[in-house]
Motif scaffolding. Structure first.
Motif, short mmCIF file in Angstrom:
data_model
loop_
_atom_site.label_atom_id
_atom_site.label_comp_id
_atom_site.label_asym_id
_atom_site.label_seq_id
_atom_site.Cartn_x
_atom_site.Cartn_y
_atom_site.Cartn_z
N ALA A 117 -15.47 28.56 -31.81
CA ALA A 117 -13.82 27.83 -31.01
C ALA A 117 -14.75 28.65 -29.31
CB ALA A 117 -13.00 30.06 -30.80
N HIS A 143 -9.06 29.56 -36.12
CA HIS A 143 -10.01 29.21 -35.69
C HIS A 143 -11.41 30.33 -36.85
CE1 HIS A 143 -10.50 27.24 -32.09
NE2 HIS A 143 -8.75 27.41 -32.34
N ALA A 198 -9.14 34.78 -37.21
CA ALA A 198 -10.15 34.13 -37.82
C ALA A 198 -10.36 33.76 -39.24
CB ALA A 198 -11.23 34.38 -36.89
#
Length: 778
Positions: free
Chosen positions: A150, A168, A195
């Motif tokens: 990211a 991400h 994430a």
């Protein structure tokens, strides 16, 4: 144990040991974009009792404390690190070794526990591990190298975003010296801030990132430098188009950070640069030679690969319910009408790619279905070196490579959700000189593949399925390694399946002698028809189909008719709804596919065909359907193979019919994208329809009523409302969408993304004829 199993084990361990919040004190070293963003995400999600930070820029520390982000901050680690159970290193890669020295000193002086979790966010990993080895006598049990994929164009404390890591990936390198609990707790933290955690070995990480991140940044910096060095650089930048701006945006990144990365990952980056130079030289020569076909092939493969990989990543979690984000909310409507065109036939689209690629000469395809399943087949042949132009509004140009012209793919061939792609390709690849691997998304990798692998082995193929149930990925050993060609066989199919039959016939094109397949009932014959259209002799004797190995295919023009399986949803929609009249233009009516028409006629549906003709060797016609008073029937077993994909929506028709409908001999439905018998029964019961699941079929108690007034008979609600779980099966989702025409309340259908595998634009077309489908994305 696989990496996924290990990760799940670690998560379970973390949950057993989890406290709220997850950490007592987190110490972030470096308050740049990543460091400040992870601190903000930890703060916002309540993952630590305290957050402290170390940074050389005192104003950033003071501001972070004033904002309430930090409980304390210092330019010296030893002043604030005491009591920390997690340290996040967010400094340039070249500075990490100095940080390790400070951490070791803190451990030696008793400020830090020796099992404190230590992680980093650097985009190189081998050098981080080497730096730790240089500082610590043995690697700490809490060391967990990590890399969040990211970032943002702006850097520094003020660019921080708590949502930076949402959706991400974060790569975690699991070292053998690291405690399982440390890996689990760090994984839990990253997932808590949005994430997805992926385990990966450090060296592999560095090689992957060299190609996907470091090389693009290096090229962007270099291209901007090249243009800036020109005498007319002002005009170059003034008139630079959007592509230049998009590509070179990353050259605005922090030079010091990238300077360090390029040196830290030197070996992998040089390797990536060398490989890039070869490709650059190749495309330079194509332009010099004005080699139009090869250049179009390269550009087309690149364009398609970019789209395909994006799709592949998006479609991988189709069967992971945590990843589902789209659904249908459908308001009941009573009638449908109009004249519409259905997308191209998926079965024929698959085969046009396969045989066009293996033919000599050029094949032009029109009406190609640009759904995800067919695109997976297209991409597979591009991966094996076939030049394919398009698709462009259903048009393709395939530059065939001949029967022995395929090249090995550098990666496993990804089939997405397409069982047809995998099973038919397995037959082709079993005869090739090179090794191959076929894989798919989670759903496809659960579906049985021994049904084609076993008879292929009888032909001499060396093919390995996965697990006790014989599923994908499939590993196929090339004939060069085996040393002998495939041998023709006579195979009696246990069930009527066009996929099994087609797989063996395609393998038989390379086999020595004759390959004969005998089917218990007639199944769709698109493969036989298309082989003939490409000039390859096929012998059909009743249910026995034979091919001789050693022939050739010749390219030509293929017109793909509208898909009758897709048309089926609209046939049933019109048949069950009041005052409806719907015409579907130029739908394929191959006699091995018209079971849907035959069954609906037996149920007394008002269906008529007109404008019958042939397109590309396939019969087509306009189909008109009117609102009807359906009756329940016992479905003849000989029709089951001819309507195998259409039964989910036929179950909707049966629910609206007067009396009982009985289906037997349909075990094949249990091994489709889902167990379609069980899943449809579950949904029907949710909507208030009585049905009984049997071993090989379904008994449905239709809720249609007798009435002299036909308008009353097909307008009364049959279904209630409710939430339907499609189990990520496109035909299940579309079938229950059709049910809304006889529902009393709103129907919501979860997991509808898979509809794009076979019928892109379904909701838009349904709304065009009078339905009311609202696509909702979370």
């Amino acid at each position: 144990m696989s990496s996924q199993q290990k990760t799940q084990q670690y998560k379970n361990l973390a949950l057993l040991n989890a406290q709220s919040p997850l950490f007592n004190q987190v110490c972030v070293i470096g308050l740049g974009l990543i460091g400040a963003s992870i601190a903000q995400a930890i703060k916002n999600n309540g993952l630590a009792e305290r957050i402290v930070a170390v940074d050389r820029h005192e104003p950033s520390l003071k501001e972070a404390i004033q904002h309430g982000l930090l409980d304390a901050g210092s330019v010296v680690l030893s002043e604030i690190v005491s009591g920390s159970d997690l340290i996040i290193i967010a400094v340039p890669a070249q500075a990490v070794q100095a940080v390790f020295i400070d951490i070791k000193n803190a451990m030696d002086s008793g400020l830090l526990a020796t099992d404190c979790i230590i992680t980093d966010v650097c985009s190189t990993k081998v050098n981080i591990i080497d730096a730790a080895k240089a500082v610590f006598e043995t690697l700490p049990v809490g060391l967990v190298p990590a890399h969040p994929i990211a970032g943002a164009e702006n850097s520094g404390y003020h660019a921080r975003r708590a949502t930076l890591f949402v959706n991400h990936s974060v790569i975690i390198c699991e070292l053998p010296t690291t405690s399982h609990l440390a890996i689990a707790k760090l994984s839990q933290l990253w997932e808590a801030v949005g994430a997805s955690v992926m385990p990966m070995e450090a060296a592999h990480h560095d090689a992957i990132l060299a190609h996907t991140s470091h090389l693009p940044h290096l090229l962007a910096f270099n291209l901007v430098e090249q243009l800036a060095s020109h005498d007319d650089n002002l005009d170059m930048f003034r008139y630079a188009a959007g592509g230049f701006r998009d590509f070179t945006r990353i050259a605005a990144s922090d030079p010091k950070m990238w300077h360090d990365i390029f040196f830290a990952n030197q070996s992998a980056i040089i390797s990536a640069l060398d490989e890039y130079s070869v490709y650059l030289s190749d495309i330079r020569q194509l332009i010099i030679d004005k080699n139009s076909t090869a250049l179009m092939g390269l550009l087309g493969r690149a364009q398609a690969a970019r789209r395909h990989f994006g799709h592949m990543l998006a479609s991988t979690p189709y069967t992971d319910t945590s990843a589902m984000s789209a659904s249908y909310n459908i308001t009941p409507s009573n009638t449908v009408s109009g004249t519409i065109t259905i997308p191209g036939d998926k079965s024929i689209s698959h085969r046009s790619i396969m045989l066009g690629s293996l033919a000599t000469g050029v094949t032009h395809v029109t009406g190609f279905l640009e759904g995800e399943d067919a695109l997976a087949t297209l991409q597979a042949f591009r991966d094996m070196g076939v030049i394919i132009e398009g698709p462009d509004n259903g048009n393709l140009t395939i530059h065939g490579v001949g029967m022995n012209g395929l090249k090995p793919s550098k990666t496993p061939l990804y089939m997405g959700n397409s069982g047809t792609s995998m099973r038919l390709l397995a037959g082709i690849l079993a005869a090739q000189a090179f090794d191959s691997v076929l894989t798919g998304d989670t759903s496809l990798n659960k579906r049985p593949m021994e049904r084609i692998a076993a008879p292929l082995r009888q032909m001499g193929a060396v093919i390995q399925s996965t697990g006790q149930k014989g599923t994908a990925p499939l590993s196929i050993t090339g004939r060069d390694s085996v040393g002998t060609p495939l041998q023709g066989i006579e195979y009696d199919m246990p069930v009527a399946s066009a996929q099994i039959k087609s797989c063996l016939l395609l393998a038989g094109l390379w086999a020595e002698g004759t390959t004969t397949v005998t089917q218990p009932e007639v199944s769709r014959d698109h493969t036989e028809r298309m082989l003939s259209a490409f000039g390859y002799p096929v012998t059909v004797d009743g249910n026995r189909i034979s091919v001789e190995g050693g022939g050739t295919l010749k390219g030509g023009d293929i017109a793909v008719p509208a898909d009758i399986s897709s048309a089926a949803f609209f046939m049933v929609a019109a048949a069950i709804s009041q005052d409806s009249e719907l015409t579907l233009k130029q739908v394929g009516i191959n006699p091995t596919r018209t079971g849907i028409i035959d069954i609906l006629k037996l149920m007394q549906a008002d269906i008529s065909l007109s404008n019958e003709t042939h397109v590309g060797g396939e019969p087509v016609a306009d189909i008109t359907i009117r609102g009807s008073n359906l009756v329940g029937i016992e479905i003849p077993e000989y029709l089951v193979p001819l309507a195998i994909d259409e039964f989910p929506v036929l179950f909707i028709a049966a629910s609206c019919a007067q009396g009982r409908t009985i289906l037997t001999g349909a075990k094949e439905l249990r091994v489709k994208e889902s167990d379609r018998i069980a899943v449809m029964a579950e949904g029907l019961q949710t909507l208030g329809v009585d049905c009984t699941v049997t071993e090989d079929g379904l008994i449905i108690e239709g809720k249609g009523t007798q009435s002299q007034n036909s308008d009353i008979n097909n307008s009364q609600p049959v279904f209630g409302g409710g939430d339907i779980v499609s189990h990520h099966d496109h035909r299940i989702a579309m079938s229950f969408a059709v049910a809304s025409l006889r529902a009393s309340q709103q129907i919501s259908i979860e997991g509808i993304e898979t509809i794009n595998t076979s019928f892109p634009g379904f909701a838009e077309l349904a709304n065009q004829i009078g339905m009311s489908i609202d696509v909702v994305s979370a």
